[in-house]
Structure formats: structure tokens, C-alpha cells
Design a protein around this motif. Structure first.
Motif, PDB file in Angstrom:
ATOM      1  N   LEU A 133      29.593  40.827  80.162  1.00 41.91           N
ATOM      2  CA  LEU A 133      29.367  39.853  81.360  1.00 41.91           C
ATOM      3  C   LEU A 133      28.916  40.764  82.526  1.00 41.91           C
ATOM      4  CD1 LEU A 133      29.862  37.093  82.863  1.00 41.91           C
ATOM      5  CD2 LEU A 133      32.256  37.876  83.223  1.00 41.91           C
ATOM      6  N   VAL A 134      29.324  41.712  82.666  1.00 49.33           N
ATOM      7  CA  VAL A 134      28.704  42.682  83.811  1.00 49.33           C
ATOM      8  C   VAL A 134      27.279  43.075  83.417  1.00 49.33           C
ATOM      9  CG1 VAL A 134      31.116  43.318  84.450  1.00 49.33           C
ATOM     10  CG2 VAL A 134      29.859  44.829  83.152  1.00 49.33           C
ATOM     11  N   THR A 174      28.894  36.183  87.651  1.00 47.18           N
ATOM     12  CA  THR A 174      30.191  36.791  87.159  1.00 47.18           C
ATOM     13  C   THR A 174      31.416  36.117  88.194  1.00 47.18           C
ATOM     14  OG1 THR A 174      30.037  38.611  88.572  1.00 47.18           O
ATOM     15  CG2 THR A 174      28.970  38.716  86.408  1.00 47.18           C
ATOM     16  N   CYS A 185      26.485  36.165  76.269  1.00 52.17           N
ATOM     17  CA  CYS A 185      26.463  35.396  77.647  1.00 52.17           C
ATOM     18  C   CYS A 185      25.667  34.304  78.007  1.00 52.17           C
ATOM     19  CB  CYS A 185      26.676  36.627  79.010  1.00 52.17           C
ATOM     20  SG  CYS A 185      28.010  37.798  78.579  1.00 52.17           S
TER      21      CYS A 185
END
Length: 280
Positions: A120-121, A127, A220
């Protein structure tokens, strides 16, 4: 006095990510409950930890839970670990933790790496809030339900996928009309050949048709945009009869004249056509 269950995060690929606190817990507990003892022995051997282990996995979770709870009640301290990452996150452990809560047995979490959060990051997507789905499942019903949640989510969606299922999942997403959404795909996270690719879902589909996937993947996916929502809402309204379409706007508080104008705009027809259809 009852013992304590420690939920310990372990590396997802790079052993240097094992925390000092996690090592201290594994060295101090009476027992380690591991998802796969054959896998976890490599971790323990690397850090020269000699500790008794028992298997705790999805196929024996209920049965093993009962025995572990009894040991905890007798005062033993137990560490719960999975093959990689945080236990319970797409891994076994929820049955045991729930039982500990029910039996007032102390719990303590020792944080560690998580593939979903790492992906995700790295994603370049929003986010601030996200929907974690883990693996979509193997049967068609579970996959369809997961795809529908992805389609409707306004938040970034994080999911896991195996290499042999990745091309099929990407193809389903494209056929669902989501090929335009941005997506990142990460593999080999924290390892030597870590890689994250960026692009639309359709671009990823085309890439993996030519390049067989290897390794475990974190996907993602961009959430539903405002424009996409407007298009979907318009299509949903157009599927209604003219009477029901008009009723939708009347219930929202619009005067009849304005409601007819809105229906005409949605359907790209004249207001007179709407009037003639609903007044006949």
C-alpha cells in the motif's frame, strides 16, 4: 494465574526485519504455536532459538485452540507466529485470540512486517483509508463477491494473489469494466528482487499475458472515482422504467417539472417524450 498469548509478527522475506522485541519474546515463552513448524524452524535456527513448537494452522485451528487455551490457563506463555508477517492477517489465529478474550487470558501483540501495508505505501494511491480483502477465494461465488466489493469501493483496495491465479483475476477485473483504474502490483517484498509495477489494470493484464508471474503478489487498486460513480448512477437510473425514473427524482424533492427535465437529460430525450410517456 493464567499465562499470556503473544501474537508475534515475523519477517515476510528479509530476516533482518525480525524485531529485537520479537526475538526476546520467542526466547522467553514456554511454547511457540507456528503455522508450519517446518518453515518456522528455519527462523528459529537462524537466530539460535531452541524452543518447543506445535503446529497451529487452518486445518487444525479449532482442535489446537482447545489445547493451547488449557496450557495458557495452567500459566504457560505462548507465542503465536505465522509463516510470514502478522498472524491473523490472511493467516490462522482469530479462533485462538477470540477464545483468549472469552477466557480472560492476557494478550500482547508484537508488531512486525505486513505485505499488504508494504504494498500500500508503495502504491502511489490514496492511503488515508483502504479496504483489505486478502485473497479473493477460489470458488466463483467468493471471487464474484470480492470483485463486486472492489467495483463499489471508494477507497483503495488491497488484496493478495497467487502467481497462477493472477492473470485470471486481472482478466476478470477488466471484463468487469475496471480496466481503466490505476493499480500497483508488488512482488518479492523486502527480498533482493523486490519489484513494484504501476499502470492501469488493463496494462497489467496485458503485461502478465506476456510475462508469466512468479512469487506472491500484493495488488493495490484505485478506489471508485466520483466520475465513475456518476456514470454508474446514470446507468442504473436508465435501467428503470420512465415512471420509476421520474419517481426517483420526485422522491428526492424535485418539483414535477424539474424532475421531468432531469429524466430527459439522463436519457437524452425531450421533456415532452417524458411527459407523454408518464401521462398517458
Amino acid at each position: 494465574m493464567s499465562g499470556k498469548l503473544y501474537i508475534v509478527g515475523t519477517p515476510i522475506g528479509n530476516l533482518d526485519d525480525m524485531s529485537i522485541r520479537g526475538l526476546k519474546v520467542l526466547q522467553s515463552v514456554d511454547l511457540i504455536a507456528a503455522e508450519d513448524t517446518r518453515h518456522s524452524i528455519k527462523l528459529l535456527n537462524h537466530f539460535e532459538i531452541s524452543k518447543k513448537m506445535v503446529a497451529y494452522h487452518q486445518h487444525n485451528e479449532q482442535q489446537s485452540c482447545e489445547g493451547l487455551i488449557e496450557l495458557l490457563k495452567q500459566g504457560q506463555n505462548i507465542a503465536l507466529i505465522s509463516d510470514a508477517g502478522m498472524p491473523l492477517i490472511s493467516d490462522p489465529g482469530s479462533v485462538l485470540v477470540k477464545s483468549c478474550v472469552a477466557n480472560a487470558i492476557a494478550l500482547e501483540v508484537v508488531p512486525g512486517p505486513n505485505a499488504g501495508l508494504c504494498g500500500l505505501v508503495l502504491s502511489g494511491l490514496d492511503t488515508r483509508s483502504f479496504l483489505f480483502l486478502g485473497f479473493l477465494g477460489k470458488d466463483n461465488k467468493a471471487v464474484k463477491a470480492g470483485i463486486n466489493r472492489i467495483e463499489e469501493s471508494v477507497d483503495t483496495v488491497v488484496l493478495y494473489e497467487s502467481p497462477h491465479r493472477l492473470p485470471k483475476t486481472l482478466e476478470i477485473l477488466v471484463k468487469q469494466g475496471l480496466g481503466h483504474r490505476q493499480m500497483s502490483i508488488s512482488r518479492e517484498l523486502t527480498k533482493r528482487y523486490e519489484e513494484t509495477r504501476y499502470g492501469t489494470i488493463a496494462e497489467h493484464r496485458d503485461y502478465y499475458q506476456e510475462n508469466p508471474p512468479r512469487g506472491e503478489y500484493v495488488l493495490c487498486i484505485e478506489g471508485r472515482t466520483a466520475d465513475e460513480g456518476k456514470v454508474a448512477s446514470s446507468l442504473e437510473l436508465e435501467s428503470l422504467s420512465l415512471e420509476d425514473h421520474l419517481a426517483h427524482y420526485l422522491k428526492s424533492g424535485l418539483p414535477e417539472k424539474e424532475a421531468m427535465k432531469a429524466v430527459a437529460k439522463d436519457r437524452n430525450i425531450s421533456r415532452r417524450d417524458v411527459y407523454n410517456a408518464v401521462k398517458r
